[in-house]
Design an enzyme around this catalytic site. Structure first.
Site, PDB file in Angstrom:
ATOM      1  CB  CYS A 148      -0.997  -0.042   1.152  1.00 13.80           C
ATOM      2  SG  CYS A 148      -2.329   1.176   0.979  1.00 13.80           S
TER       3      CYS A 148
ATOM      4  CG  HIS B 219      -3.891  -3.708   2.594  1.00 14.33           C
ATOM      5  ND1 HIS B 219      -2.959  -3.259   3.507  1.00 14.33           N
ATOM      6  CD2 HIS B 219      -4.401  -2.618   1.984  1.00 14.33           C
ATOM      7  CE1 HIS B 219      -2.932  -1.938   3.466  1.00 14.33           C
ATOM      8  NE2 HIS B 219      -3.789  -1.519   2.552  1.00 14.33           N
TER       9      HIS B 219
ATOM     10  CD  GLU C 276      -1.694  -6.316   4.964  1.00  7.27           C
ATOM     11  OE1 GLU C 276      -1.999  -5.173   5.338  1.00  7.27           O
ATOM     12  OE2 GLU C 276      -1.418  -6.585   3.779  1.00  7.27           O
TER      13      GLU C 276
END
Length: 121
Positions: free
Chosen positions: A27, A115, A117
């Site tokens: 990001c 993202h 994660e």
């Protein structure tokens, strides 16, 4: 969220990008890496918040198994011009450089606007 346009946003030592190790910017990290290395980041006309579908344009690197995957986006700024030696490896409808890579001259620099994660990716 951090922004390349906010003078209070986090910065890194530019020597980081020269380390002989793989680096993944996620990001804001992707935006910061691209900006620091000569690319261009601009405020997007349309921010992306929530699920988005990436279209993988180069599956030779980190995105080997991610073709047309749903990922989680949360950004208002975006990379609009890549630094030298970088390539786009994925796009979305609103983000032309959703994933980028530089493997030239022994570098292993990667950036995801999304993202990976989070559970939603």
């Amino acid at each position: 969220p951090q922004s390349c346009f906010d003078p209070e946003s986090m910065k890194v030592d530019p020597a980081l990008w020269q380390l002989p190790v793989p680096i993944l910017g996620i990001c804001y990290g992707c935006q910061m890496m691209c900006r620091d290395l000569g690319g261009k980041v601009e405020e997007a006309q349309v921010g992306e918040y929530g699920a988005a579908t990436i279209t993988v344009t180069d599956s030779s690197g980190l995105l080997k198994t991610a073709q047309n995957s749903t990922v989680w986006m949360s950004h208002r700024d975006k990379v609009t011009q890549l630094p030298p030696d970088f390539t786009t490896t994925a796009t979305t409808d609103h983000c032309p450089h959703a994933a980028v890579a530089c493997e030239a001259n022994g570098k292993r620099l990667y950036g995801f606007q999304f993202h990976p994660e989070v559970t939603h990716s």
